[in-house]
Structure formats: C-alpha cells, structure tokens
Design a protein around this motif. Structure first.
Motif, PDB file in Angstrom:
ATOM      1  N   GLU A  30      29.172  45.618 -24.530  1.00  0.00           N
ATOM      2  CA  GLU A  30      30.589  45.274 -24.599  1.00  0.00           C
ATOM      3  C   GLU A  30      30.852  44.522 -25.895  1.00  0.00           C
ATOM      4  O   GLU A  30      29.934  44.023 -26.534  1.00  0.00           O
ATOM      5  CB  GLU A  30      30.997  44.437 -23.387  1.00  0.00           C
ATOM      6  N   LYS A  31      32.098  44.426 -26.236  1.00  0.00           N
ATOM      7  CA  LYS A  31      32.510  43.841 -27.506  1.00  0.00           C
ATOM      8  C   LYS A  31      33.119  42.458 -27.297  1.00  0.00           C
ATOM      9  O   LYS A  31      33.803  42.223 -26.317  1.00  0.00           O
ATOM     10  CB  LYS A  31      33.559  44.781 -28.128  1.00  0.00           C
ATOM     11  N   VAL A  32      32.861  41.565 -28.239  1.00  0.00           N
ATOM     12  CA  VAL A  32      33.528  40.272 -28.281  1.00  0.00           C
ATOM     13  C   VAL A  32      34.407  40.261 -29.537  1.00  0.00           C
ATOM     14  O   VAL A  32      33.928  40.563 -30.627  1.00  0.00           O
ATOM     15  CB  VAL A  32      32.548  39.087 -28.338  1.00  0.00           C
ATOM     16  N   SER A  33      35.662  39.947 -29.352  1.00  0.00           N
ATOM     17  CA  SER A  33      36.569  39.757 -30.477  1.00  0.00           C
ATOM     18  C   SER A  33      36.643  38.263 -30.745  1.00  0.00           C
ATOM     19  O   SER A  33      36.849  37.472 -29.825  1.00  0.00           O
ATOM     20  CB  SER A  33      37.959  40.305 -30.144  1.00  0.00           C
ATOM     21  N   TRP A  34      36.461  37.895 -32.000  1.00  0.00           N
ATOM     22  CA  TRP A  34      36.426  36.487 -32.384  1.00  0.00           C
ATOM     23  C   TRP A  34      37.738  36.090 -33.019  1.00  0.00           C
ATOM     24  O   TRP A  34      38.198  36.717 -33.960  1.00  0.00           O
ATOM     25  CB  TRP A  34      35.265  36.243 -33.358  1.00  0.00           C
ATOM     26  N   ARG A  35      38.348  35.031 -32.480  1.00  0.00           N
ATOM     27  CA  ARG A  35      39.611  34.525 -32.991  1.00  0.00           C
ATOM     28  C   ARG A  35      39.465  33.025 -33.269  1.00  0.00           C
ATOM     29  O   ARG A  35      38.633  32.349 -32.675  1.00  0.00           O
ATOM     30  CB  ARG A  35      40.742  34.744 -31.981  1.00  0.00           C
ATOM     31  N   LEU A  36      40.292  32.541 -34.124  1.00  0.00           N
ATOM     32  CA  LEU A  36      40.185  31.156 -34.566  1.00  0.00           C
ATOM     33  C   LEU A  36      41.123  30.252 -33.789  1.00  0.00           C
ATOM     34  O   LEU A  36      42.227  30.639 -33.421  1.00  0.00           O
ATOM     35  CB  LEU A  36      40.497  31.073 -36.056  1.00  0.00           C
ATOM     36  N   MET A  37      40.643  29.056 -33.554  1.00  0.00           N
ATOM     37  CA  MET A  37      41.396  28.008 -32.881  1.00  0.00           C
ATOM     38  C   MET A  37      41.118  26.726 -33.640  1.00  0.00           C
ATOM     39  O   MET A  37      40.029  26.578 -34.183  1.00  0.00           O
ATOM     40  CB  MET A  37      40.884  27.922 -31.444  1.00  0.00           C
ATOM     41  N   SER A  38      42.083  25.847 -33.739  1.00  0.00           N
ATOM     42  CA  SER A  38      41.908  24.656 -34.553  1.00  0.00           C
ATOM     43  C   SER A  38      42.184  23.384 -33.761  1.00  0.00           C
ATOM     44  O   SER A  38      43.303  23.168 -33.293  1.00  0.00           O
ATOM     45  CB  SER A  38      42.853  24.720 -35.758  1.00  0.00           C
ATOM     46  N   LEU A  39      41.174  22.539 -33.661  1.00  0.00           N
ATOM     47  CA  LEU A  39      41.378  21.235 -33.032  1.00  0.00           C
ATOM     48  C   LEU A  39      42.294  20.361 -33.890  1.00  0.00           C
ATOM     49  O   LEU A  39      43.008  19.520 -33.359  1.00  0.00           O
ATOM     50  CB  LEU A  39      40.036  20.552 -32.786  1.00  0.00           C
ATOM     51  N   ALA A  40      42.296  20.583 -35.205  1.00  0.00           N
ATOM     52  CA  ALA A  40      43.218  19.844 -36.081  1.00  0.00           C
ATOM     53  C   ALA A  40      44.660  20.198 -35.746  1.00  0.00           C
ATOM     54  O   ALA A  40      45.516  19.312 -35.651  1.00  0.00           O
ATOM     55  CB  ALA A  40      42.916  20.149 -37.545  1.00  0.00           C
ATOM     56  N   VAL A  41      44.946  21.473 -35.554  1.00  0.00           N
ATOM     57  CA  VAL A  41      46.298  21.896 -35.178  1.00  0.00           C
ATOM     58  C   VAL A  41      46.635  21.368 -33.792  1.00  0.00           C
ATOM     59  O   VAL A  41      47.723  20.838 -33.561  1.00  0.00           O
ATOM     60  CB  VAL A  41      46.430  23.438 -35.233  1.00  0.00           C
ATOM     61  N   LEU A  42      45.700  21.474 -32.870  1.00  0.00           N
ATOM     62  CA  LEU A  42      45.921  21.026 -31.495  1.00  0.00           C
ATOM     63  C   LEU A  42      46.299  19.548 -31.448  1.00  0.00           C
ATOM     64  O   LEU A  42      47.150  19.138 -30.662  1.00  0.00           O
ATOM     65  CB  LEU A  42      44.665  21.269 -30.657  1.00  0.00           C
TER      66      LEU A  42
END
Length: 194
Positions: A30-42
C-alpha cells in the motif's frame, strides 16, 4: 487502501508513527502519501508556548521549507526519502536540525543539493501552510502531529507511539486504526504515555 500522514519532522513521536506506518503499508503493498504539518503554524497565536519550543518550531520551519521544495521537485517519493534521512540523523542518531544535516540528508536521499536553499526562502511557507490546513481540515479541529487518514475517511490525531511496533503488533495496530477511521461516530481514544 492508501494512508496519508501529515507530519512535523521535529516531533519524535511522529517519527515513530511514520516508521510504523511506512513499514506496515509497504508490507501490504500500500502507499503512504506524505504531507506537511507545522507546529509553528499550529502554535503561532499562542502566548503560552515555552521559548525552547518556539526555537524548535523555528528550526523545523526551515526544514519544512526544504521538504516542501522536495515535494514540488519529486513528489511523495522525495518527501519519503528526505524525511527518512532527516529523521534517522536527528531522531535515531541524535543529530541537530542544522544546515549540515539537511545537506547530508538531501545527498543521501539522492535529491538535488540546491533544494537546501529553500530553508531560507519564505516563498515555501505558503505550501507548508496549505498542507497544514488540509490536514487540520481532515481532523475537523485543531490538532497536533501526526495527522493520519486512510483513503477518503476523516483523519485523526495520532496514533502517538512511544516505540515502533513490529510484526503482528504492527499489523493489528494498522488494522485497528484503519477500521476506526471508517466509523463516522468515532472521535477519540487516549491513555497515558509510558
């Protein structure tokens, strides 16, 4: 089934989750799509975040820019390769989130060395924020890292792992999390970290 994971590279718990998800998905072809998340933005509008975390968020923001540039250059495969090299150097081997580590990780991942320049290019912040916002929308409320979603189901915060499960335990966790993601009434599970 495909999985998508939004991650801030600075979080050690997220690193463990990514290693489990990556290995288990691969075992199932199966495939994993990697996306970005930012604790700085949060945390940008919060006054109660300690200074040491703000500094960690600043360093991670530079790395997120390089990851965003890598995604634009080579898609999920580039992000996967770079995150793997970065996480191994920092989370597994105790390295720092500095320019030398980023450059070494780019080289080891087989990515163009010029991508390192993105660390100081604020133009990439828009891509990071858009990805971050997409992940938060999948959860439905503000949450930390990681955010995981299976297929088109709603995403969720976690799982948060204190170690990387393997074998049957890794498989059971994957099946359980994937199953929970399809239950629209499911909201949250939590217990103390060891």
């Amino acid at each position: 089934m495909s999985a998508t994971m939004w991650f801030d590279p600075s979080c050690p718990f997220t690193w463990r989750t990514s290693r489990w998800l990556r290995a288990e998905a691969a075992a199932r072809d199966e495939k994993v799509s990697w996306r970005l998340m930012s604790l700085a933005v949060l945390n940008e509008d919060r006054d109660d975040v300690p200074g040491r975390y703000r500094e960690a968020h600043r360093r991670a923001a530079r790395v997120l820019r390089v990851l965003a540039a890598s995604a634009a250059d080579g898609g999920d495969e580039a992000v996967d390769a770079l995150y793997t090299e970065l996480g191994t150097r920092v989370h597994d081997n105790g390295g720092d989130w500095d320019d030398r580590t980023v450059q070494q990780a780019l080289t080891a991942a087989g990515l163009p060395a010029g991508l390192a320049a993105a660390a100081d290019d604020g133009a990439w912040d828009e891509a990071v924020r858009a990805s971050h916002d997409e992940g938060q929308a999948r959860v439905g409320q503000e949450s930390g890292t990681p955010v995981v979603a299976f297929g088109d189901a709603r995403g969720f915060f976690g799982p948060i792992l204190t170690a990387v499960p393997t074998g049957e335990e890794a498989s059971r966790l994957y099946d359980g999390v994937a199953a929970l993601s399809t239950v629209t009434a499911f909201s949250e599970l939590k217990r103390a970290r060891d």
